[in-house]
Scaffold this motif. Structure first.
Motif, PDB file in Angstrom:
ATOM      1  N   ILE A   1       0.852  -1.194   0.000  1.00 38.03           N
ATOM      2  CA  ILE A   1       0.000   0.000   0.000  1.00 38.03           C
ATOM      3  C   ILE A   1       0.881   1.236   0.000  1.00 38.03           C
ATOM      4  CG2 ILE A   1      -1.672   1.347   1.340  1.00 38.03           C
ATOM      5  CD1 ILE A   1      -2.757  -1.301   2.446  1.00 38.03           C
ATOM      6  N   VAL A   2       0.587   2.180  -0.901  1.00 41.56           N
ATOM      7  CA  VAL A   2       1.241   3.497  -0.888  1.00 41.56           C
ATOM      8  C   VAL A   2       0.167   4.548  -0.597  1.00 41.56           C
ATOM      9  CG1 VAL A   2       3.198   2.907  -2.352  1.00 41.56           C
ATOM     10  CG2 VAL A   2       1.046   3.591  -3.419  1.00 41.56           C
ATOM     11  N   SER A   3       0.554   5.603   0.117  1.00 43.58           N
ATOM     12  CA  SER A   3      -0.467   6.522   0.623  1.00 43.58           C
ATOM     13  C   SER A   3       0.108   7.902   0.952  1.00 43.58           C
ATOM     14  CB  SER A   3      -1.098   5.926   1.885  1.00 43.58           C
ATOM     15  OG  SER A   3      -0.118   5.762   2.893  1.00 43.58           O
ATOM     16  N   ASN A   4      -0.815   8.828   1.192  1.00 46.45           N
ATOM     17  CA  ASN A   4      -0.493  10.160   1.739  1.00 46.45           C
ATOM     18  C   ASN A   4       0.580  10.893   0.933  1.00 46.45           C
ATOM     19  OD1 ASN A   4      -2.359  10.072   3.922  1.00 46.45           O
ATOM     20  ND2 ASN A   4      -0.975   8.680   4.989  1.00 46.45           N
ATOM     21  N   PHE A   5       0.268  11.155  -0.331  1.00 46.69           N
ATOM     22  CA  PHE A   5       1.237  11.773  -1.228  1.00 46.69           C
ATOM     23  C   PHE A   5       1.329  13.287  -1.016  1.00 46.69           C
ATOM     24  CE2 PHE A   5       0.489   7.749  -3.248  1.00 46.69           C
ATOM     25  CZ  PHE A   5       1.728   7.418  -3.768  1.00 46.69           C
ATOM     26  N   VAL A   6       2.567  13.763  -0.987  1.00 48.15           N
ATOM     27  CA  VAL A   6       2.869  15.197  -0.911  1.00 48.15           C
ATOM     28  C   VAL A   6       3.862  15.517  -2.017  1.00 48.15           C
ATOM     29  CG1 VAL A   6       3.844  17.053   0.489  1.00 48.15           C
ATOM     30  CG2 VAL A   6       2.482  15.259   1.586  1.00 48.15           C
ATOM     31  N   LEU A   7       3.565  16.527  -2.836  1.00 51.43           N
ATOM     32  CA  LEU A   7       4.448  16.949  -3.917  1.00 51.43           C
ATOM     33  C   LEU A   7       5.197  18.196  -3.471  1.00 51.43           C
ATOM     34  CD1 LEU A   7       2.018  15.329  -5.284  1.00 51.43           C
ATOM     35  CD2 LEU A   7       2.678  16.486  -7.378  1.00 51.43           C
TER      36      LEU A   7
ATOM     37  N   SER B   1       1.682   0.758  20.018  1.00 48.28           N
ATOM     38  CA  SER B   1       2.929   0.166  20.493  1.00 48.28           C
ATOM     39  C   SER B   1       3.721  -0.493  19.376  1.00 48.28           C
ATOM     40  CB  SER B   1       2.647  -0.855  21.598  1.00 48.28           C
ATOM     41  OG  SER B   1       1.859  -1.928  21.092  1.00 48.28           O
ATOM     42  N   LEU B   2       3.084  -0.782  18.235  1.00 49.45           N
ATOM     43  CA  LEU B   2       3.773  -1.409  17.115  1.00 49.45           C
ATOM     44  C   LEU B   2       3.256  -0.779  15.814  1.00 49.45           C
ATOM     45  CD1 LEU B   2       5.934  -3.551  16.544  1.00 49.45           C
ATOM     46  CD2 LEU B   2       4.124  -5.231  16.260  1.00 49.45           C
ATOM     47  N   ASP B   3       3.558   0.525  15.665  1.00 45.01           N
ATOM     48  CA  ASP B   3       3.109   1.278  14.496  1.00 45.01           C
ATOM     49  C   ASP B   3       4.198   1.242  13.437  1.00 45.01           C
ATOM     50  OD1 ASP B   3       2.004   2.939  12.646  1.00 45.01           O
ATOM     51  OD2 ASP B   3       1.941   4.728  13.911  1.00 45.01           O
TER      52      ASP B   3
ATOM     53  N   VAL C   1      -0.991   2.297   5.946  1.00 48.98           N
ATOM     54  CA  VAL C   1      -2.115   3.163   6.326  1.00 48.98           C
ATOM     55  C   VAL C   1      -1.821   3.725   7.715  1.00 48.98           C
ATOM     56  CG1 VAL C   1      -4.598   3.256   6.794  1.00 48.98           C
ATOM     57  CG2 VAL C   1      -3.728   1.814   4.941  1.00 48.98           C
ATOM     58  N   ASP C   2      -1.859   5.039   7.832  1.00 46.85           N
ATOM     59  CA  ASP C   2      -1.548   5.694   9.100  1.00 46.85           C
ATOM     60  C   ASP C   2      -2.666   5.481  10.118  1.00 46.85           C
ATOM     61  OD1 ASP C   2      -3.299   8.551   8.819  1.00 46.85           O
ATOM     62  OD2 ASP C   2      -2.716   7.569   6.950  1.00 46.85           O
TER      63      ASP C   2
END
Length: 279
Positions: A84-90, A199-201, A137-138
């Motif tokens: 999974i790829v996510s939360n894109f910032v350019l 605790s395990l992020d 996924v955050d």
């Protein structure tokens, strides 16, 4: 500038001065041309597409058939490579950041399902020099609950990227078989990475620099070609020996190490700028 050149011309006494005049005119012409090509002329908005080309230490990744040997001395055959790829910032050339809308910023890349493309729409015009994004996924998104996931929840489930809603998303699903010099009989392996509470992020964000600028405007829609090296998962900064543990899902030591390795899988190979692209 023009008045200065006329004065210079009137004072010319030799061929050398005439040469200086032509040099000054050339500089003025180049300066005007450079201004015309500046990023100030980029306007409007357009799409930016990312293509993810999965590989293993420089070789094309081929599922189920080809065996790859890593520096750990393990010969692996890959049957599944999803992430999974996510939360894109350019990030543009002046350091300004454009954050893609969060609810639309989650994508599954799956070698077996043929999902290898992400398209970001309505990107403001600019010269972009870097991308920041996450693998997984955050917690903020997950804590929105099942009803807050939109269509992505179904996509994750259909591509084997969900354990269950209670245990959450698989950020990485890497499976296959392996042999070693000591054991030539193939054994199965499963590497599933995710977050399991605060605790395990294992969600990781990182920044990838672009080798050339990605130009976006009303008539420019770039394609960014990523090389993704699956070899990094086991053979990256942290060495993960399948002979020690062939199934890693919730492991307080190995799971964070794999998350760090996975963040190093990504590099940009090249960029196509323009309206029409030849792949």
């Amino acid at each position: 500038m023009i008045e200065y050149l006329l004065i210079l011309y009137n004072k010319m006494k030799s061929l050398k001065n005439i040469q200086y005049l032509f040099l000054a005119l050339s500089i003025l012409t180049i300066s005007c041309s450079t201004d015309d090509d500046s990023s100030e002329n980029l306007s409007g908005e357009n799409n930016l597409t990312m293509e993810f080309d999965n590989s293993v230490n420089g070789d094309d990744l081929i599922l189920n058939t080809t065996a790859y040997t890593n520096s750990n001395g393990e010969r692996i055959t890959i049957n599944r490579f999803n992430y999974i790829v996510s939360n894109f910032v350019l990030i543009d050339s002046e350091g300004n950041e454009f954050t893609y809308p969060k609810d639309e910023s989650y994508f599954v890349i799956s070698e077996e399902a043929g999902l290898n493309e992400v398209q970001l729409t309505n990107i403001p015009a600019g010269e972009y020099v870097a991308l920041r994004f996450g693998v997984g996924v955050d917690q903020e998104k997950y804590l929105q609950g099942a009803e807050g996931q939109g269509d992505f929840l179904q996509t994750a489930e259909s591509t084997n990227m969900l354990w269950s809603w209670l245990t959450g998303y698989k950020f990485l699903n890497f499976e296959g078989s392996f042999t070693t010099a000591a054991n030539i009989e193939a054994q199965d392996f499963k590497i599933h990475m995710g977050s399991h509470g605060s605790s395990l992020d294992n969600y990781k964000e990182f920044t990838v620099d672009l080798p050339t600028k990605a130009l976006v405007s009303s008539n420019l829609s770039p394609i960014v070609h990523f090389k993704v090296d699956a070899n990094q998962i086991l053979d990256g900064q942290n060495k993960i020996l399948l002979s020690e543990k062939s199934v890693v899902m919730i492991d307080e030591v190995k799971s964070p190490q794999i998350a760090t390795n996975a963040a190093a899988m990504f590099s940009v190979d090249h960029i196509h700028n323009g309206e029409n692209h030849d792949h």
